[in-house]
Design a protein around this motif. Sequence first.
Motif, PDB file in Angstrom:
ATOM      1  N   ARG A 206       0.834  -1.204   0.000  1.00 43.95           N
ATOM      2  CA  ARG A 206       0.000   0.000   0.000  1.00 43.95           C
ATOM      3  C   ARG A 206       0.865   1.249   0.000  1.00 43.95           C
ATOM      4  O   ARG A 206       1.950   1.253   0.583  1.00 43.95           O
ATOM      5  N   PRO A 207       0.377   2.291  -0.622  1.00 47.69           N
ATOM      6  CA  PRO A 207       1.133   3.551  -0.602  1.00 47.69           C
ATOM      7  C   PRO A 207       0.886   4.309   0.697  1.00 47.69           C
ATOM      8  O   PRO A 207      -0.098   4.051   1.394  1.00 47.69           O
ATOM      9  N   MET A 208       1.770   5.213   1.004  1.00 45.04           N
ATOM     10  CA  MET A 208       1.578   6.088   2.162  1.00 45.04           C
ATOM     11  C   MET A 208       1.975   7.508   1.788  1.00 45.04           C
ATOM     12  O   MET A 208       2.968   7.709   1.076  1.00 45.04           O
ATOM     13  N   VAL A 209       1.220   8.466   2.268  1.00 39.38           N
ATOM     14  CA  VAL A 209       1.608   9.872   2.137  1.00 39.38           C
ATOM     15  C   VAL A 209       2.703  10.131   3.170  1.00 39.38           C
ATOM     16  O   VAL A 209       2.532   9.802   4.348  1.00 39.38           O
ATOM     17  N   CYS A 234      -5.708   7.649   2.015  1.00 34.63           N
ATOM     18  CA  CYS A 234      -4.366   7.044   2.075  1.00 34.63           C
ATOM     19  C   CYS A 234      -3.758   7.281   3.453  1.00 34.63           C
ATOM     20  O   CYS A 234      -3.885   8.359   4.032  1.00 34.63           O
ATOM     21  N   MET A 235      -3.097   6.283   3.969  1.00 36.01           N
ATOM     22  CA  MET A 235      -2.432   6.413   5.260  1.00 36.01           C
ATOM     23  C   MET A 235      -1.221   7.341   5.141  1.00 36.01           C
ATOM     24  O   MET A 235      -0.741   7.634   4.049  1.00 36.01           O
ATOM     25  N   ILE A 236      -0.756   7.789   6.322  1.00 37.76           N
ATOM     26  CA  ILE A 236       0.281   8.829   6.404  1.00 37.76           C
ATOM     27  C   ILE A 236       1.380   8.344   7.341  1.00 37.76           C
ATOM     28  O   ILE A 236       1.107   7.635   8.310  1.00 37.76           O
ATOM     29  N   GLN A 237       2.616   8.749   7.045  1.00 41.43           N
ATOM     30  CA  GLN A 237       3.694   8.520   8.018  1.00 41.43           C
ATOM     31  C   GLN A 237       4.602   9.744   8.031  1.00 41.43           C
ATOM     32  O   GLN A 237       4.783  10.430   7.016  1.00 41.43           O
ATOM     33  N   THR A 238       5.178  10.012   9.183  1.00 40.70           N
ATOM     34  CA  THR A 238       6.134  11.105   9.318  1.00 40.70           C
ATOM     35  C   THR A 238       6.923  10.903  10.604  1.00 40.70           C
ATOM     36  O   THR A 238       6.668   9.959  11.355  1.00 40.70           O
ATOM     37  N   LEU A 267      -2.863  15.967   9.004  1.00 44.99           N
ATOM     38  CA  LEU A 267      -1.943  14.828   8.868  1.00 44.99           C
ATOM     39  C   LEU A 267      -2.008  13.867  10.053  1.00 44.99           C
ATOM     40  O   LEU A 267      -1.229  12.913  10.121  1.00 44.99           O
ATOM     41  N   LEU A 268      -2.929  14.123  10.978  1.00 49.48           N
ATOM     42  CA  LEU A 268      -3.048  13.249  12.150  1.00 49.48           C
ATOM     43  C   LEU A 268      -4.396  12.548  12.076  1.00 49.48           C
ATOM     44  O   LEU A 268      -5.422  13.138  12.383  1.00 49.48           O
ATOM     45  N   ARG A 269      -4.371  11.299  11.627  1.00 52.32           N
ATOM     46  CA  ARG A 269      -5.612  10.565  11.400  1.00 52.32           C
ATOM     47  C   ARG A 269      -5.438   9.126  11.837  1.00 52.32           C
ATOM     48  O   ARG A 269      -4.333   8.684  12.108  1.00 52.32           O
ATOM     49  N   ARG A 270      -6.554   8.366  11.849  1.00 54.25           N
ATOM     50  CA  ARG A 270      -6.435   6.929  12.090  1.00 54.25           C
ATOM     51  C   ARG A 270      -5.520   6.356  11.012  1.00 54.25           C
ATOM     52  O   ARG A 270      -5.727   6.600   9.810  1.00 54.25           O
ATOM     53  N   GLY A 271      -4.521   5.634  11.437  1.00 53.06           N
ATOM     54  CA  GLY A 271      -3.589   5.054  10.485  1.00 53.06           C
ATOM     55  C   GLY A 271      -2.331   5.874  10.285  1.00 53.06           C
ATOM     56  O   GLY A 271      -1.380   5.394   9.697  1.00 53.06           O
ATOM     57  N   THR A 272      -2.306   7.122  10.782  1.00 59.57           N
ATOM     58  CA  THR A 272      -1.053   7.878  10.706  1.00 59.57           C
ATOM     59  C   THR A 272      -0.020   7.214  11.613  1.00 59.57           C
ATOM     60  O   THR A 272      -0.328   6.891  12.773  1.00 59.57           O
ATOM     61  N   VAL A 273       1.187   7.011  11.086  1.00 60.02           N
ATOM     62  CA  VAL A 273       2.267   6.430  11.884  1.00 60.02           C
ATOM     63  C   VAL A 273       3.290   7.523  12.192  1.00 60.02           C
ATOM     64  O   VAL A 273       3.875   8.106  11.274  1.00 60.02           O
ATOM     65  N   LEU A 274       3.472   7.794  13.476  1.00 64.24           N
ATOM     66  CA  LEU A 274       4.380   8.837  13.947  1.00 64.24           C
ATOM     67  C   LEU A 274       5.636   8.188  14.499  1.00 64.24           C
ATOM     68  O   LEU A 274       5.600   7.543  15.555  1.00 64.24           O
ATOM     69  N   ALA A 275       6.745   8.338  13.785  1.00 62.53           N
ATOM     70  CA  ALA A 275       7.983   7.731  14.268  1.00 62.53           C
ATOM     71  C   ALA A 275       8.502   8.511  15.479  1.00 62.53           C
ATOM     72  O   ALA A 275       8.418   9.742  15.518  1.00 62.53           O
ATOM     73  N   HIS A 276       9.009   7.756  16.424  1.00 64.28           N
ATOM     74  CA  HIS A 276       9.713   8.276  17.613  1.00 64.28           C
ATOM     75  C   HIS A 276       8.787   8.862  18.680  1.00 64.28           C
ATOM     76  O   HIS A 276       8.518   8.219  19.674  1.00 64.28           O
ATOM     77  N   SER A 277       8.394  10.126  18.526  1.00 60.46           N
ATOM     78  CA  SER A 277       7.421  10.744  19.460  1.00 60.46           C
ATOM     79  C   SER A 277       7.907  10.791  20.904  1.00 60.46           C
ATOM     80  O   SER A 277       7.096  10.815  21.829  1.00 60.46           O
ATOM     81  N   CYS A 278       9.229  10.822  21.103  1.00 60.04           N
ATOM     82  CA  CYS A 278       9.794  10.758  22.458  1.00 60.04           C
ATOM     83  C   CYS A 278       9.375  11.937  23.328  1.00 60.04           C
ATOM     84  O   CYS A 278       9.208  11.796  24.529  1.00 60.04           O
ATOM     85  N   PHE A 279       9.234  13.107  22.695  1.00 62.03           N
ATOM     86  CA  PHE A 279       9.017  14.318  23.493  1.00 62.03           C
ATOM     87  C   PHE A 279       7.543  14.720  23.567  1.00 62.03           C
ATOM     88  O   PHE A 279       7.227  15.855  23.871  1.00 62.03           O
TER      89      PHE A 279
END
Length: 458
Positions: A206-209, A234-238, A267-279
């Motif tokens: 699947r593609p991702m934005v 379309c799902m999103i990642q950042t 850009l924040l939706r069901r399926g959005t994948v947020l890498a890290h997010s430590c802070f």
Amino acid sequence: MGEFVICGHVLNPASARHVTMARQVLHVGADGVIVASHAAGTAAATAVLDDAARRGVPVHELAPAQLLMPGFADLHVHAPQWPQMGRALDLPLREWLEQRTFPLEARFADPAFAAPVYEQMVTTLLANGTTTAVFFATIHEESSLTLARICLRHGLRAHVGLVAMDDPALCPADYRNPSIAQALAASSRFIHAVRALPGNENALVRPMVTPRFIPACTDGLLHGLGALAAAEGCMIQTHCSESDWEHDYVRQRMGVNDTVALDRFGLLRRGTVLAHSCFMTAEDMALVHARGAAIAHCPLSNAYFAGAVLPLRQAWQAGVHVGLGTDISGGYSPSVAVNAAMAVTAARMLDTGNDPALPAATRGRTDARLTFAEGLWLATRGGTDALGITAGQLAPGMAFDAIMVDRAAPGSNIMLPPAGDPDHTAEDIAQQILCNMGRPNIRTVWVAGRRVHGAETP
Ligand code: GUN
Ligand code: FE
């Protein structure tokens, strides 16, 4: 690919807290979905075996030291950073991006450079038991589509993102989208091209934005990508709140944290994948929960670039979906198991603290530690659940995305109990798998019932 039956030990992450191990008879349908899983020796299990024998359905019997477990989900991989894996980790994030990573990724303008790298990466991930992967590719359409084709050909369940990055303040002239319009048109074409790939009728790939991260994108591009994702479903990642530098950069430019800014851009939706997010703050986590987005926790990478440990249990308590990411090459290991063990280790160090100059009572942060059962969950169902994929547990209705682990494989680091002793508990075996499993133990890997790595079982 036809239906089959496997009899043997099944290690299953039944919930985040609870892992089970039992001898099962598992029936996989021709569509790659688990039809039934019955305790060995029961009438229901015998009926499955009798029916298989009558209809000539293959039945595989595992040896006592072998077991089935769900395959791993890797929620954050930079495919073009594969040649840099295990290198260049002595630089801080910004210098690492500018001096090492952007120049490497720029080379993927040439599909002939990209193809063998992506081929080797996909086969290596499969050999390490990864059955679902979420990739950042590069800004280049042709080589990114090559990555999608390679995933499809090898049968890796994958999300592939054409990276968007256009801000000249951070991105070099030879590695950035020349305009907002170009970046949006390319992302749109890429979404359609991946969905239309021959053989991708079941949307295995699947593609991702993929806006790289806020510092690399102009406001106009971020806004356009939010609209594109909504229009295309379309799902999103950042990347999100990764390091002090990145977090402060966003706060200075936007006046808010990453999550709020991403939300304003759609850009924040069901399926959005947020890498890290430590802070992330508690408010950030509440917003991520409200939108149904997920965190890709990358504990190895965070030890080098983030300068902090994600308070994962706090994210769970806020109801946020969390899975694991290798973050190759910010992380140096292609193994989700290694990263899951690191997640447990990092959480333990957050919990107990690590500065010996401080008194033990105030050295750490209470209630931050994770169990190995939770580590196994993160590595499997935590990830697939975040993506909305029906896999990650070996239970009826789930896709058969699985690993056959041979604990007695030649060259294994997994220690079996001394002869005559009872077998280890499910928790101990889960821990051994995360801490001591290596490629020799990963005998066979399936995605959606298709054998994608290793020998036919047993
Ligand atoms: N932030 C933006 N790009 C990257 C990347 O490639 N790796 C990591 N770890 N963080 C990033
Ligand atoms: Fe990353």
